[in-house]
Write an enzyme that holds these catalytic residues in place. Structure first.
Site, short mmCIF file in Angstrom:
data_model
loop_
_atom_site.label_atom_id
_atom_site.label_comp_id
_atom_site.label_asym_id
_atom_site.label_seq_id
_atom_site.Cartn_x
_atom_site.Cartn_y
_atom_site.Cartn_z
N ASN A 41 23.12 -35.66 -76.25
CA ASN A 41 22.12 -34.61 -76.41
C ASN A 41 20.72 -35.23 -76.40
O ASN A 41 20.49 -36.32 -76.93
CB ASN A 41 22.36 -33.77 -77.67
CG ASN A 41 22.47 -34.55 -78.94
OD1 ASN A 41 22.97 -35.67 -78.97
ND2 ASN A 41 22.01 -33.97 -80.04
N ILE A 42 19.82 -34.50 -75.74
CA ILE A 42 18.45 -34.99 -75.58
C ILE A 42 17.51 -33.88 -76.04
O ILE A 42 17.42 -32.82 -75.40
CB ILE A 42 18.17 -35.36 -74.11
CG1 ILE A 42 19.15 -36.45 -73.66
CG2 ILE A 42 16.72 -35.82 -73.94
CD1 ILE A 42 19.14 -36.71 -72.15
N GLU A 43 16.85 -34.12 -77.15
CA GLU A 43 15.92 -33.13 -77.72
C GLU A 43 14.49 -33.50 -77.36
O GLU A 43 14.12 -34.68 -77.36
CB GLU A 43 16.08 -33.09 -79.24
CG GLU A 43 17.48 -32.68 -79.66
CD GLU A 43 17.67 -32.74 -81.18
OE1 GLU A 43 16.77 -33.24 -81.89
OE2 GLU A 43 18.73 -32.30 -81.63
N CYS A 52 22.17 -30.44 -74.10
CA CYS A 52 23.34 -30.84 -74.87
C CYS A 52 24.08 -32.01 -74.18
O CYS A 52 23.94 -32.22 -72.98
CB CYS A 52 24.32 -29.68 -75.03
SG CYS A 52 23.73 -28.35 -76.09
N GLU A 54 27.23 -32.27 -73.49
CA GLU A 54 28.21 -31.86 -72.47
C GLU A 54 27.52 -31.63 -71.13
O GLU A 54 28.00 -32.07 -70.08
CB GLU A 54 28.92 -30.57 -72.91
CG GLU A 54 29.72 -30.69 -74.19
CD GLU A 54 28.92 -30.36 -75.44
OE1 GLU A 54 27.70 -30.67 -75.49
OE2 GLU A 54 29.51 -29.79 -76.36
N CYS A 91 28.57 -25.52 -77.37
CA CYS A 91 27.80 -24.29 -77.54
C CYS A 91 28.07 -23.33 -76.37
O CYS A 91 28.74 -23.68 -75.38
CB CYS A 91 26.31 -24.61 -77.63
SG CYS A 91 25.55 -24.99 -76.03
N CYS A 94 27.03 -24.57 -72.87
CA CYS A 94 27.91 -25.62 -72.36
C CYS A 94 29.26 -25.05 -71.95
O CYS A 94 29.87 -25.53 -70.99
CB CYS A 94 28.08 -26.71 -73.41
SG CYS A 94 26.56 -27.67 -73.68
#
Ligand code: THU
Length: 128
Positions: A41-43, A52, A54, A91, A94
């Site tokens: 995941n990359i915020e 996310c 996935e 989620c 995804c």
């Protein structure tokens, strides 16, 4: 690669998640055409544009021209042991990506008692 090895890889890559806001590290590892791809995941500061794990792994596989995706492992390494299953499963966004791009894949969830296929997680998925 077997189930436990793919889950172990997902847990390992989760350590590389870029999650300065949630501090919730997620890793994904998938098998496609005999090759292995990973994602985290990359915020970013505009929270809603977060990617996310996935979708990150799926994008890596598609970008490499990978073959059919046959297995996906997901590890939410910051979920507490007593957290509900919903704290570990993909989620909604995804799930739609998996339905479109990996409809046959078996889905391994770290800490879950069973494995899944996309109809289990997204019944009556939208699709053309
Ligand atoms: N996250 C994922 O990477 N995969 C999911 O399916 C659920 C949520 C990430 C997004 C965000 O960076 C953090 O987990 C908390 O929601």
């Amino acid at each position: 690669m077997e189930r436990e090895a793919l889950l172990a890889l997902a847990r390992q890559v989760a350590l590389r998640a870029h999650c300065p806001y949630s501090h919730f590290h997620v890793g994904a590892a998938l098998i496609a055409g005999g090759k292995t791809y990973v994602g985290v995941n990359i915020e970013i500061s505009s929270y809603g544009l977060t990617l996310c794990a996935e979708r990150s792994a799926l994008a890596a596989a598609l970008s490499d021209g990978a073959g059919p995706i046959t297995a996906i492992a997901v590890a939410c390494i910051d979920a507490t042991p007593d957290a509900p299953l919903g704290a570990r499963t993909p989620c909604g966004a995804c799930r739609q990506w998996i339905a479109d791009l990996a409809p046959e894949a078996v889905i391994f969830i770290d800490g879950a008692e069973r494995d899944f296929h996309i109809p289990d997680l997204l019944p009556h998925a939208f699709g053309f």
